[in-house]
Design a protein around this motif. Structure first.
Motif, PDB file in Angstrom:
ATOM      1  N   GLN A   1      25.815 -12.974  -7.738  1.00  8.75           N
ATOM      2  CA  GLN A   1      26.451 -12.433  -6.527  1.00  8.75           C
ATOM      3  C   GLN A   1      26.103 -13.250  -5.289  1.00  8.75           C
ATOM      4  OE1 GLN A   1      24.058 -10.610  -8.210  1.00  8.75           O
ATOM      5  NE2 GLN A   1      22.980  -9.227  -6.832  1.00  8.75           N
TER       6      GLN A   1
ATOM      7  N   LEU B   1      43.193   1.297 -12.057  1.00  8.05           N
ATOM      8  CA  LEU B   1      41.836   1.425 -11.520  1.00  8.05           C
ATOM      9  C   LEU B   1      41.348   2.868 -11.569  1.00  8.05           C
ATOM     10  CD1 LEU B   1      42.060  -1.048  -8.515  1.00  8.05           C
ATOM     11  CD2 LEU B   1      40.440  -1.206 -10.409  1.00  8.05           C
TER      12      LEU B   1
ATOM     13  N   ILE C   1      40.317   3.421 -15.054  1.00 11.33           N
ATOM     14  CA  ILE C   1      39.035   2.744 -15.301  1.00 11.33           C
ATOM     15  C   ILE C   1      37.881   3.572 -14.743  1.00 11.33           C
ATOM     16  CG2 ILE C   1      37.653   0.716 -14.657  1.00 11.33           C
ATOM     17  CD1 ILE C   1      40.359  -0.871 -14.714  1.00 11.33           C
TER      18      ILE C   1
ATOM     19  N   ASN D   1      34.959   5.230 -16.899  1.00  8.25           N
ATOM     20  CA  ASN D   1      33.565   4.881 -16.613  1.00  8.25           C
ATOM     21  C   ASN D   1      32.734   6.127 -16.317  1.00  8.25           C
ATOM     22  OD1 ASN D   1      33.169   2.109 -17.016  1.00  8.25           O
ATOM     23  ND2 ASN D   1      34.185   1.604 -15.075  1.00  8.25           N
TER      24      ASN D   1
ATOM     25  N   GLU E   1      23.584   1.637 -14.417  1.00 10.37           N
ATOM     26  CA  GLU E   1      24.427   0.456 -14.333  1.00 10.37           C
ATOM     27  C   GLU E   1      25.906   0.841 -14.197  1.00 10.37           C
ATOM     28  OE1 GLU E   1      23.147  -2.623 -14.429  1.00 10.37           O
ATOM     29  OE2 GLU E   1      24.875  -3.879 -14.875  1.00 10.37           O
ATOM     30  N   ILE E   2      26.297   1.952 -14.815  1.00 15.67           N
ATOM     31  CA  ILE E   2      27.721   2.329 -14.809  1.00 15.67           C
ATOM     32  C   ILE E   2      28.157   2.762 -13.411  1.00 15.67           C
ATOM     33  CG2 ILE E   2      29.472   3.846 -15.821  1.00 15.67           C
ATOM     34  CD1 ILE E   2      27.799   3.949 -18.358  1.00 15.67           C
TER      35      ILE E   2
ATOM     36  N   ALA F   1      26.959   1.657 -10.689  1.00 10.63           N
ATOM     37  CA  ALA F   1      27.085   0.409  -9.930  1.00 10.63           C
ATOM     38  C   ALA F   1      28.420  -0.268 -10.243  1.00 10.63           C
ATOM     39  CB  ALA F   1      25.916  -0.516 -10.256  1.00 10.63           C
ATOM     40  N   ARG F   2      28.811  -0.245 -11.497  1.00 10.82           N
ATOM     41  CA  ARG F   2      30.092  -0.840 -11.901  1.00 10.82           C
ATOM     42  C   ARG F   2      31.267  -0.154 -11.207  1.00 10.82           C
ATOM     43  NH1 ARG F   2      30.338  -5.840 -13.885  1.00 10.82           N
ATOM     44  NH2 ARG F   2      28.320  -6.105 -14.823  1.00 10.82           N
TER      45      ARG F   2
ATOM     46  N   GLN G   1      31.532  -1.425  -7.856  1.00 15.32           N
ATOM     47  CA  GLN G   1      32.024  -2.818  -7.800  1.00 15.32           C
ATOM     48  C   GLN G   1      33.538  -2.886  -7.981  1.00 15.32           C
ATOM     49  OE1 GLN G   1      30.130  -4.838  -6.653  1.00 15.32           O
ATOM     50  NE2 GLN G   1      28.035  -4.467  -7.302  1.00 15.32           N
ATOM     51  N   TYR G   2      34.075  -1.994  -8.806  1.00 15.69           N
ATOM     52  CA  TYR G   2      35.529  -1.995  -8.986  1.00 15.69           C
ATOM     53  C   TYR G   2      36.238  -1.558  -7.715  1.00 15.69           C
ATOM     54  CZ  TYR G   2      35.996  -3.580 -13.710  1.00 15.69           C
ATOM     55  OH  TYR G   2      36.015  -4.404 -14.803  1.00 15.69           O
TER      56      TYR G   2
ATOM     57  N   MET H   1      35.054  -2.011  -4.764  1.00 14.14           N
ATOM     58  CA  MET H   1      34.917  -3.123  -3.819  1.00 14.14           C
ATOM     59  C   MET H   1      35.904  -4.248  -4.149  1.00 14.14           C
ATOM     60  SD  MET H   1      31.575  -5.263  -2.730  1.00 14.14           S
ATOM     61  CE  MET H   1      30.494  -3.849  -2.807  1.00 14.14           C
ATOM     62  N   ALA H   2      36.088  -4.500  -5.432  1.00 16.50           N
ATOM     63  CA  ALA H   2      37.052  -5.522  -5.843  1.00 16.50           C
ATOM     64  C   ALA H   2      38.444  -5.161  -5.317  1.00 16.50           C
ATOM     65  CB  ALA H   2      37.068  -5.649  -7.366  1.00 16.50           C
TER      66      ALA H   2
ATOM     67  N   MET I   1      38.539  -5.789  -1.667  1.00 16.46           N
ATOM     68  CA  MET I   1      38.585  -7.234  -1.390  1.00 16.46           C
ATOM     69  C   MET I   1      40.004  -7.776  -1.477  1.00 16.46           C
ATOM     70  SD  MET I   1      35.317  -8.982  -3.288  1.00 16.46           S
ATOM     71  CE  MET I   1      35.880 -10.661  -3.017  1.00 16.46           C
TER      72      MET I   1
END
Lengths: 416, 309
Positions: free
Chosen positions: A154, A185, A188, A192, A203-204, A206-207, A210-211, A213-214, A217
Motif C-alpha cells: 500500500q 459491489l 460482494i 463478505n 481481515e474480512i 478490512a477487505r 477496501q472495496y 474505498m476502491a 477512488m
C-alpha cells in the motif's frame, strides 16, 4: 529532473570559467573526482564557461541563469543548495540513491517511507502519487525508484497516467456499467459479511472497507485530476503546455490539485537533461518546458495558503562536469556526469526562504563549503516533514533500515 | 570503491561461530555436512522453515528470513527440533515433509476462532486454530484460472506475457530500442503465473499490487497487504472477468438449475459449498441480473476466494 541538469547553466554561477574557457582543466583539480567511462578516451579536457548569462535576483541576490526567468521571479521563496554531492556516477543508481538512499534497487522510495511513517490524509487517493512527463526521451525511468521495497504494497507510488485510465485497473472492465458494478459491489459486501460471521476474521472487515474505498477512488481520482474546472488565468500561470496531457506543466497543475487534496507525496519526473552533447540547445528546450510551470507551482501553492505546509523540491540525480565532453563548439559541446557537486532548490514548509546554501570552488568542480551529501539532504527532508530520520526504521531481513541507511545529518543552515 | 579494489575478501564463517574445515567448499554446500545427523540440528530448520511458512502463514520462527540474533525466537522450539530431526532422518524428503505438515491435526484445524481466542493470540502463534491468510499474487491468479478450467498446466519453457495494461513499458522510455511488451498470444495467455515474464525494473503491476517483490534483491518473506488497488485488480483486470465468463460457460450446459450452477461455481472458486444465506444472496443477484458470469466474478472478490482457510 531526471538525467541531471547542468548546475553550471542553472544555479551555480562560475564566472571564473570564462578565463579558463578552452583551457585544460588542471590535473590537480580533475583528479579529485571520479569521471565516467564516457570520457575515458578523451585526451583533452578543456573547461567550458557557462553557456548562458547569469544575473542576481531577489533579496538573497542569488545568481540564476537567463534560462530560468520564472524561477528567478520566485527566488525569494527558494533555498538554493549549490553544494550537493552524491556517490553514484550513472543515472539509474544515482536516481535510486536520491530516491531510496541506496544505489541498488530494492529499498523503499521517499514517498513510500512517508506513506509508511505518516500515513495518508486522504483515504480516497493514493498517499504517494507519481506523474511522469511523456515523450521526453532521455534515460528511461525505473519504477523501482517509486517502489515500496520491503514495505507493504500500500506504500508504493501509484503512477497517475495521462488519459482515460489514470490509475491502472481503475475503470470498470468493458461492458460493465456503473449500476451493474454497484450491484456487484453490494453483493460482494453482503457475501463478505456472511463470511465474516462464519470465520470471525478481522481481515474480512478490512477487505470490506477496501472495496468501498476502491469504489470511491473510481470517482475521486478522476475528480482530483480533472483540470476542466481550472480557470484560464491558472492555465496562463503554468504556461503554454498546461493544457496538453503529459507535459510537465500539465503535471504541475495536477500536482497542485493533489496537494490541495492532502496527497502525502507527489513525485514528478521530467527526463531529458542528460546533455553529453548539444547542451546549448538542449538546456534551452528543457528550461522552456519546466521553468514556468515549476515557478507557477510555487506561486499557486502560495496564493492558496498551501506553501507554508508543502515542501517543494527541484533537482536531479547528480551534476555535470565543468570540462567539455565532445568537441568544444557552442552548439555541440556537452558536459559529462559529475557526482562531485550539483544544485537543487527547496521551497515551502520550514525552509529558509531567500537563501543560497553551500558553495563550490571556482571551477564548479568540488564542494568548497557546507557540503550536503544526498543522505544529509534526505535527513533534512524528513526533518522538515517532522520525522527524525534515525527513528523512522523498518526491520527487514534481520536489520533495521532507514532512508538514510546509517548516515545523514540534518542541514540546519537551510531551516527557517 | 569498486574500481579500486584493495584486499581480496572471500566468504567464510567466523572461527568462533564454527571452525571451517579446509576441505569444505566455502559456500552453502560447505554447510551441508552439518545436516548429516551427527551435528547440531540448528542449521536445517533454516531450510525447512520456509516450507512451514508456506503452509502455516508463518513459520515456527516468525522471521523466516532471519535465524540470527535479530530474529524472533521460535514459538515451539521442541517441535522445531523434532521436525528438523525428522526431516534429516527422512533423507531430506521435502515432499514427505509437506505431507507430514499438511496432514497434521494442527494444520487441519478450522481457522474459525472465537473472539476470545483471537484476542489472546491474534497472530496464531500458538497454532490453536488453523492457518488463514491471503493467497500470494501468483496463487490468486492461478486459482482463478484453475477454478474456471482455463489454467494451462504445461511445465517449463520460456517466460510468457499474459494480460498487462497496454503501453505500460512504453511510458518508461520512448527509445526505439526499448524492450516492448509483446502482443498477447493465445498459447501463453493462461500459463501459471510462475511463468509470467518478470522485467526486473517493471514487474507485472497486478503482481506488484499483491506484494510480489521486484526481484532486485533476495526476498524470503513477503508482506501481505490489504489495499483498494487489490480490489481494483480483482474487479477490473480482464484476467478475472474472463475466468468468470469461462466458468459460467462451463456451468451452462443446460443440465443444471441456477441453484446447482451457483453451488458448483462457488465450490470451484472457494473449495467449499455456500451456506444457505450465501446461496440466497447469489440466487437473488443472478435471478435479477441474469448474469451468471457477473455473479461468479463477485465470488472471486470475496475473502473465501483469495484467503486460505
Amino acid at each position: 529532473m531526471s538525467g541531471a541538469p547542468s548546475q553550471l547553466e542553472s544555479f551555480d554561477y562560475k564566472p571564473e570559467l570564462a578565463k579558463w574557457h578552452g583551457k585544460e582543466i588542471p590535473s590537480s583539480i580533475k583528479s579529485t573526482q571520479r569521471n565516467s567511462g564516457m570520457v575515458s578516451d578523451q585526451s583533452s579536457f578543456p573547461l567550458v564557461q557557462p553557456a548562458f548569462d547569469f544575473r542576481q535576483y531577489g533579496q538573497s541576490g542569488a545568481w540564476i541563469s537567463e534560462l530560468f526567468p520564472y524561477t528567478a521571479g520566485v527566488v525569494d521563496e527558494l533555498c538554493i543548495i549549490n553544494s550537493l554531492y552524491t556517490e553514484a556516477i550513472n543515472h539509474t543508481p544515482a536516481v535510486s540513491f536520491v530516491q531510496t538512499g541506496s544505489q541498488q534497487p530494492g529499498r523503499p522510495g521517499i514517498g513510500a517511507w512517508l506513506s509508511y511513517g505518516l500515513g495518508s490524509e486522504n483515504e480516497n487517493l493514493p498517499a504517494f502519487a507519481v506523474l511522469n512527463s511523456l515523450g521526453k526521451g532521455g534515460q528511461p525511468l525505473s519504477p523501482a525508484a517509486w517502489g515500496c521495497g520491503f514495505l507493504p504494497s500500500q506504500h508504493q507510488g501509484v503512477q497517475l497516467r495521462g488519459g482515460a485510465d489514470p490509475v491502472l485497473y481503475l475503470n470498470n472492465s468493458e461492458g460493465v456499467s456503473a449500476t451493474e458494478r454497484r450491484g456487484q459491489l453490494d453483493l460482494i459486501r453482503e457475501l463478505n459479511e456472511q463470511q465474516d460471521d462464519r470465520w470471525n476474521d478481522p481481515e474480512i472487515q478490512a477487505r470490506i472497507a477496501q472495496y468501498e474505498m476502491a469504489f470511491r477512488m473510481q470517482t475521486s481520482v478522476p475528480e482530483a485530476l480533472n483540470l476542466d474546472e481550472e480557470p484560464d488565468y491558472i492555465y496562463d500561470l503554468y504556461g503554454p503546455g498546461a493544457r496538453t496531457p503529459g507535459t510537465f506543466a500539465f503535471n504541475c497543475l495536477r500536482a497542485r490539485r493533489l496537494a490541495e487534496r492532502d496527497v502525502r507525496f507527489i513525485q514528478l519526473y521530467h527526463t531529458g537533461w542528460d546533455h553529453h552533447g548539444a547542451l546549448y540547445g538542449g538546456m534551452q528546450d528543457q528550461a522552456r518546458m519546466t521553468d514556468q510551470p515549476a515557478a507557477a507551482l510555487i506561486t499557486d501553492l502560495k496564493q492558496r495558503g498551501l506553501l507554508e505546509d508543502t515542501l517543494v523540491i527541484w533537482g536531479g540525480e547528480f551534476g555535470r562536469t565543468s570540462f567539455c565532453q565532445g568537441r568544444l563548439t557552442k552548439q555541440g559541446f556537452g558536459r559529462d556526469h559529475h557526482p562531485g557537486c550539483f544544485s537543487m532548490w527547496m521551497a515551502g514548509a520550514g525552509v529558509k526562504a531567500g537563501t543560497v546554501y553551500g558553495a563550490t570552488d571556482a571551477f564548479g568542480y568540488n564542494v568548497a563549503s557546507n557540503g550536503v551529501h544526498v543522505h544529509d539532504f534526505q535527513a533534512t527532508l524528513l526533518h522538515l516533514l517532522g520525522i527524525d530520520h534515525e527513528a523512522l526504521v523498518y526491520k527487514h531481513q534481520g536489520r533495521r533500515y532507514r532512508l538514510t541507511d546509517v548516515h545523514g545529518e540534518v542541514v540546519r543552515g537551510v531551516l527557517a | 570503491m569498486y574500481d579500486a579494489p584493495t584486499t581480496p575478501v572471500e566468504p567464510g564463517v567466523p572461527e568462533a561461530v564454527y571452525p571451517w574445515r579446509d576441505a569444505w567448499p566455502r559456500n552453502r554446500l560447505g554447510l551441508a555436512p552439518l545436516g548429516d545427523g551427527t551435528g547440531s540440528s540448528a542449521h536445517h530448520p533454516r531450510f525447512r522453515q520456509p516450507r512451514l511458512g508456506t503452509a502455516l502463514r508463518s513459520g515456527l520462527v516468525e522471521t523466516t528470513e532471519d535465524f540470527g540474533s535479530q530474529g524472533s525466537l521460535p514459538s515451539h522450539p521442541a517441535l522445531l527440533d523434532w521436525l528438523a530431526q525428522w526431516f534429516v532422518q527422512s533423507g531430506w524428503d521435502v515432499k514427505a515433509l509437506h505431507r507430514l505438515i499438511l496432514t497434521s491435526e494442527t494444520y487441519r484445524q478450522q481457522s474459525a476462532a472465537a473472539a476470545a481466542l483471537r484476542e489472546r493470540d491474534p497472530n496464531n502463534e500458538l497454532l490453536a486454530r488453523g492457518p488463514s491468510f491471503r493467497l500470494s499474487a501468483e496463487m490468486i491468479r492461478d486459482n482463478a484460472l484453475a477454478a474456471s478450467g482455463l489454467l494451462d498446466r504445461r511445465v517449463g519453457g520460456p517466460s510468457v506475457y499474459p494480460y498487462q495494461p497496454a503501453g505500460l513499458w512504453d511510458e518508461l522510455s520512448d527509445k526505439d530500442w526499448r524492450y516492448q511488451y509483446p502482443e498477447l498470444t493465445p498459447e501463453n495467455r493462461y500459463r501459471r503465473s510462475l511463468y509470467t515474464y518478470r522485467k526486473r525494473s517493471a514487474i507485472h503491476p497486478a503482481q506488484l499490487i499483491f506484494d510480489a517483490p521486484d526481484n532486485s534483491v533476495c526476498s524470503v518473506r513477503r508482506p501481505r497487504s490489504n489495499t483498494p488497488l487489490q480490489a481494483l485488480v480483482l474487479l477490473n483486470d480482464p484476467q478475472y472477468s474472463e475466468a468468470a465468463a469461462a466458468l459460467a460457460t462451463a456451468l451452462s450446459d443446460g443440465r443444471r438449475t441456477p441453484t446447482e450452477q451457483l453451488r458448483a461455481g462457488f465450490l470451484r472458486l472457494t473449495g467449499q459449498s455456500p451456506t444457505e444465506a450465501e446461496l440466497a444472496l447469489l440466487l437473488d443477484y443472478y435471478s435479477t441480473s441474469g448474469n451468471l458470469a457477473g455473479t461468479l466474478h463477485a465470488v472471486m472478490n470475496t475473502s473465501d476466494f483469495y484467503t486460505l482457510r
